[in-house]
Design a protein around this motif. Structure first.
Motif, mmCIF file in Angstrom:
data_model
loop_
_atom_site.group_PDB
_atom_site.id
_atom_site.type_symbol
_atom_site.label_atom_id
_atom_site.label_comp_id
_atom_site.label_asym_id
_atom_site.label_seq_id
_atom_site.Cartn_x
_atom_site.Cartn_y
_atom_site.Cartn_z
ATOM 1 N N SER A 161 -3.040 22.331 -34.914
ATOM 2 C CA SER A 161 -2.290 21.520 -34.368
ATOM 3 C C SER A 161 -0.937 22.539 -34.742
ATOM 4 C CB SER A 161 -2.241 20.119 -34.603
ATOM 5 O OG SER A 161 -3.064 19.156 -34.683
ATOM 6 N N MET A 162 -0.564 22.606 -35.570
ATOM 7 C CA MET A 162 0.916 23.139 -36.336
ATOM 8 C C MET A 162 0.977 23.992 -34.682
ATOM 9 S SD MET A 162 1.752 25.408 -39.412
ATOM 10 C CE MET A 162 0.792 27.045 -38.652
ATOM 11 N N ALA A 163 0.371 24.570 -34.208
ATOM 12 C CA ALA A 163 0.132 25.672 -33.358
ATOM 13 C C ALA A 163 0.787 25.113 -32.305
ATOM 14 C CB ALA A 163 -1.149 26.995 -33.011
ATOM 15 N N LEU A 164 -0.544 24.559 -31.837
ATOM 16 C CA LEU A 164 0.148 23.547 -30.627
ATOM 17 C C LEU A 164 1.773 23.350 -30.398
ATOM 18 C CD1 LEU A 164 -1.268 22.614 -27.963
ATOM 19 C CD2 LEU A 164 -2.085 20.400 -29.135
ATOM 20 N N VAL A 165 2.336 23.117 -31.270
ATOM 21 C CA VAL A 165 4.472 22.631 -31.694
ATOM 22 C C VAL A 165 4.480 24.004 -31.393
ATOM 23 C CG1 VAL A 165 5.737 21.637 -32.896
ATOM 24 C CG2 VAL A 165 3.282 20.180 -33.227
ATOM 25 N N ALA A 166 4.237 24.490 -31.845
ATOM 26 C CA ALA A 166 5.336 25.626 -31.549
ATOM 27 C C ALA A 166 4.865 26.517 -30.028
ATOM 28 C CB ALA A 166 4.441 26.800 -32.672
ATOM 29 N N VAL A 167 3.984 26.654 -29.365
ATOM 30 C CA VAL A 167 3.590 26.825 -28.624
ATOM 31 C C VAL A 167 4.584 27.495 -27.611
ATOM 32 C CG1 VAL A 167 2.519 26.220 -25.265
ATOM 33 C CG2 VAL A 167 1.302 26.826 -28.130
ATOM 34 N N PRO A 168 5.437 26.321 -26.980
ATOM 35 C CA PRO A 168 7.168 26.418 -26.270
ATOM 36 C C PRO A 168 7.894 27.551 -26.882
ATOM 37 C CG PRO A 168 6.173 24.321 -26.545
ATOM 38 C CD PRO A 168 5.539 24.708 -27.262
ATOM 39 N N PHE A 169 7.939 27.343 -27.798
ATOM 40 C CA PHE A 169 8.783 28.770 -28.644
ATOM 41 C C PHE A 169 8.458 30.523 -28.834
ATOM 42 C CE2 PHE A 169 9.097 24.500 -30.324
ATOM 43 C CZ PHE A 169 10.278 23.765 -29.901
ATOM 44 N N VAL A 170 7.001 30.252 -28.084
ATOM 45 C CA VAL A 170 6.478 31.911 -28.781
ATOM 46 C C VAL A 170 6.251 32.606 -27.261
ATOM 47 C CG1 VAL A 170 5.823 31.683 -30.791
ATOM 48 C CG2 VAL A 170 3.950 30.844 -28.885
ATOM 49 N N GLU A 171 6.705 33.712 -26.930
ATOM 50 C CA GLU A 171 5.749 34.370 -25.669
ATOM 51 C C GLU A 171 4.335 34.286 -25.670
ATOM 52 O OE1 GLU A 171 5.317 39.156 -23.701
ATOM 53 O OE2 GLU A 171 7.208 37.189 -24.808
ATOM 54 N N PHE A 172 3.921 34.257 -24.776
ATOM 55 C CA PHE A 172 2.300 33.809 -24.105
ATOM 56 C C PHE A 172 1.830 35.195 -24.300
ATOM 57 C CE2 PHE A 172 -1.377 34.594 -20.853
ATOM 58 C CZ PHE A 172 -2.139 32.931 -21.594
ATOM 59 N N PRO A 173 1.340 35.758 -24.986
ATOM 60 C CA PRO A 173 0.101 37.239 -24.997
ATOM 61 C C PRO A 173 -0.087 37.429 -24.016
ATOM 62 C CG PRO A 173 -1.123 35.358 -26.243
ATOM 63 C CD PRO A 173 -0.219 34.705 -25.806
ATOM 64 N N ARG A 174 0.348 39.471 -23.612
ATOM 65 C CA ARG A 174 0.171 40.089 -22.387
ATOM 66 C C ARG A 174 -1.332 39.968 -22.840
ATOM 67 N NH1 ARG A 174 4.023 42.150 -24.916
ATOM 68 N NH2 ARG A 174 2.603 44.294 -25.983
ATOM 69 N N ALA A 175 -2.262 40.216 -21.547
ATOM 70 C CA ALA A 175 -3.096 40.971 -21.209
ATOM 71 C C ALA A 175 -4.084 41.337 -21.898
ATOM 72 C CB ALA A 175 -4.006 41.470 -19.763
ATOM 73 N N GLU A 176 -3.769 43.051 -22.577
ATOM 74 C CA GLU A 176 -3.584 43.635 -23.618
ATOM 75 C C GLU A 176 -4.295 42.825 -24.818
ATOM 76 O OE1 GLU A 176 0.258 45.187 -22.738
ATOM 77 O OE2 GLU A 176 -1.611 43.721 -22.281
ATOM 78 N N VAL A 177 -3.558 42.327 -25.208
ATOM 79 C CA VAL A 177 -3.420 41.076 -27.104
ATOM 80 C C VAL A 177 -4.564 40.125 -26.820
ATOM 81 C CG1 VAL A 177 -2.631 39.625 -28.053
ATOM 82 C CG2 VAL A 177 -1.164 40.999 -27.281
ATOM 83 N N TRP A 178 -5.469 39.745 -25.724
ATOM 84 C CA TRP A 178 -6.083 38.577 -26.081
ATOM 85 C C TRP A 178 -7.475 39.339 -25.987
ATOM 86 C CZ3 TRP A 178 -6.163 33.497 -25.585
ATOM 87 C CH2 TRP A 178 -4.663 33.070 -25.705
#
Length: 281
Positions: free
Chosen positions: A42-59
């Motif tokens: 839930s805490m992470a969901l709030v932070a989603v708009p403020f961080v970069e979406f991980p690149r393919a090699e991170v997943w």
């Protein structure tokens, strides 16, 4: 290890001890950990708009860590069934940093210096001593319980190395942490439904406030650890994190009125010596 990273990991250890002390006692540990994990998500969901979406090699690292966390939780369930978790779980916590140090040599080519090795050994030894009360109850452990404990330590070391590697590869540690917490929350809910069924939902729903509080503490603490692993050797950070058991002892003695015994004093000295050695290393 820089002073900033050192102090940050110590603060994370204090948070780790605090949220453990705050977990609701009327829920069993599995449901408590699930509620906590959902709080982190839930805490992470709030932070989603403020961080970069991980690149393919991170997943791949995120998915691997999610599986390692799932294995860790399943081994905890097995440890509950096989023996006293008060003994088996600390065995896992005390062994995991040593495994992480060995794994770090092969996974990320990090070879700890002499002082760092001394610090890791002292911290792990102090953790085991603190947890087993000076070894007084070791004879009560059975092979099945030991097996689950060691399996748990393997998963702890595995997700530590995976998260350290993934956080270093990601744009920021925050980006990695947010999406890891989301994935872990989803899988934890699925695992809970598979193991405990839908009847576990009302019990967890009653403690959603505790889940948010402990989830925020736990999430912040582990985010600090992942950030620290981008700045310092993974094995050193993983070991320093286990100083949380020292903070837990302080809470139990000064807040809960438990007795300070000789074995606790010896374990505390070992942990403090390990902390100093890691700082100097």
């Amino acid at each position: 290890m820089s002073l900033l990273v050192f102090l940050a990991v110590l603060s994370a250890a204090a948070m780790h001890a605090t949220w453990n002390a705050m977990v609701k006692v009327h829920l069993d540990r599995f449901l408590s950990v699930t509620v906590l994990t959902l709080g982190m998500a839930s805490m992470a969901l709030v932070a989603v708009p403020f961080v970069e979406f991980p690149r393919a090699e991170v997943w791949p690292w995120i998915f691997a860590s999610t599986l390692f966390h799932m294995g860790y939780k399943l081994c905890l369930i097995g440890a509950y069934k096989a023996g006293d978790l008060a003994q088996t779980y600390p065995l896992a916590r005390g062994t995991a940093p040593l495994l992480a140090a060995i794994g770090g040599i092969f996974v990320v080519s990090e070879i700890p210096g002499t002082l760092s090795i001394v610090g890791i050994v002292l911290l792990c030894g102090g953790t085991l001593l603190m947890s087993f009360r000076g070894g007084a109850h070791l004879e009560k452990l059975n092979l099945r319980a030991v097996g689950f404990a060691l399996a748990t330590s393997v998963f702890i070391a595995s997700y530590t190395l995976s998260d350290g590697s993934g956080a270093r590869l990601a744009a920021t540690a925050s980006s990695y942490a947010v999406y890891l917490f989301l994935c872990d929350g989803i899988w934890s809910l699925i695992l809970c439904l598979l193991v405990r069924g839908r009847q576990s939902l009302p019990a967890m729903a009653r403690d959603w406030k505790a889940g948010i509080i402990t989830g925020c503490l736990s999430g912040t603490a582990y985010w600090i650890v992942m950030w620290a692993m981008t700045k310092a050797p993974i094995a050193s950070v993983a070991s320093l994190r286990e100083s949380s058991i020292l903070f837990a002892m302080m809470i139990s003695v000064f807040a809960l009125g438990e007795k300070m015994t000789a074995w606790r004093g010896a374990a505390a000295l070992s942990i403090v010596a390990g902390v100093i050695a890691l700082r100097m290393g």
